[in-house]
Scaffold this active site. Sequence first.
Site, PDB file in Angstrom:
ATOM      1  N   LYS A  96       0.837  -1.185   0.000  1.00 51.59           N
ATOM      2  CA  LYS A  96       0.000   0.000   0.000  1.00 51.59           C
ATOM      3  C   LYS A  96       0.878   1.244   0.000  1.00 51.59           C
ATOM      4  O   LYS A  96       0.571   2.239  -0.607  1.00 51.59           O
ATOM      5  CB  LYS A  96      -0.895  -0.033   1.243  1.00 51.59           C
ATOM      6  CG  LYS A  96      -2.026  -1.020   1.090  1.00 51.59           C
ATOM      7  CD  LYS A  96      -2.713  -1.318   2.401  1.00 51.59           C
ATOM      8  CE  LYS A  96      -2.137  -2.557   3.032  1.00 51.59           C
ATOM      9  NZ  LYS A  96      -2.919  -3.061   4.150  1.00 51.59           N
TER      10      LYS A  96
HETATM   11  N1  GLU Z   1      -1.817  -6.233   9.545  1.00 55.46           N
HETATM   12  C1  GLU Z   1      -0.698  -6.835   8.874  1.00 55.46           C
HETATM   13  C2  GLU Z   1      -0.542  -6.241   7.475  1.00 55.46           C
HETATM   14  O1  GLU Z   1      -1.503  -5.699   6.930  1.00 55.46           O
HETATM   15  C3  GLU Z   1      -0.841  -8.337   8.740  1.00 55.46           C
HETATM   16  C4  GLU Z   1      -0.731  -9.032  10.029  1.00 55.46           C
HETATM   17  C5  GLU Z   1      -0.784 -10.535   9.988  1.00 55.46           C
HETATM   18  O2  GLU Z   1      -1.328 -11.118   9.036  1.00 55.46           O
HETATM   19  O3  GLU Z   1      -0.307 -11.135  10.935  1.00 55.46           O
HETATM   20  O4  GLU Z   1       0.547  -6.326   6.931  1.00 55.46           O
END
Ligand code: GLU
Length: 291
Positions: free
Chosen positions: A231
């Site tokens: 992103k």
């Molecule tokens: N929130 C994390 C991200 O968007 C992913 C966390 C996970 O899958 O453990 O990169």
Amino acid sequence: MNPVPVVGRFAPSPTGDLHFGSLISAVGSFLEAKTQGGKWLLRVEDIDPPREVKGSASRIIDDLYRLGMEPDGPILYQSSRYAAYQASIDQLLKAGRAFACWCTRKDLPPSGVYQGTCRNGIRNGRKPRAIRLLVTQETCDFSDALQGNVSVSLTRDVGDFVIHRADGLYAYQLAVVVDDQFQGITQVVRGADLLDSTCRQLYLQKTLGFDSPAYMHLPLALSADGHKLSKRLQADPVKHHAPAVAVATALLFLGQNPPAGLALTPLWEWAIENWNSKLIPRSKPPSAAKV
Ligand code: GLU
């Protein structure tokens, strides 16, 4: 069917729109859960307000629904979970498994691996900054369903790591472990960029007395110049693509061979019928197309 009910999850951070890299994790985690008769849950990891892009959480959720991936339960928002994170930190502090740290970034060695400076409570008259987990276990070994055996020297390469940040925010490592336990997650399927975090999470789970899920780390989608499509790199958002094209491209990237030209519903039917995780490449396939 598996005797233990399978629960998978997708856990996006709302730092931008859903992009191809995250779509791979969404599709992979969804199919791994569904093809074992399991549930697939959604968790919005909104614990870092400065990094958050306004409105992106609801745009990611809308995209997932539009692509045909609906969670089997209420969506969990990490911003509603601060009390649970604090309770775990208090538990660790009370048990002597975590400690307050007064160091600034400048106090760390060039390797970035913390050397235990504040383990015994050296204050130097400064205000405490972060809470770190005491790391006493020499190594961490686990078997990743795709990447094979992983072994990490916790004492040499990780050190006592931060669970409550100096800026007052809860660390990702802590929040993810507390919530995987809370949601009863039995398998974590996500991008290989998080492979490095897994030993910290396994160690935290053990220290908190939690069960550990199984792990599968998927190949990373890379842009033409070799950067991970993220992103932050402003990768082309999935919303600009027809749902069936986006899902088919993710399936191809994951080594599956869907018949060309299927509409969204038959495409998912095909995927659930034919999903084969043994076909997933360990790293980026040469022909990986960008959505
Ligand atoms: N929130 C994390 C991200 O968007 C992913 C966390 C996970 O899958 O453990 O990169």
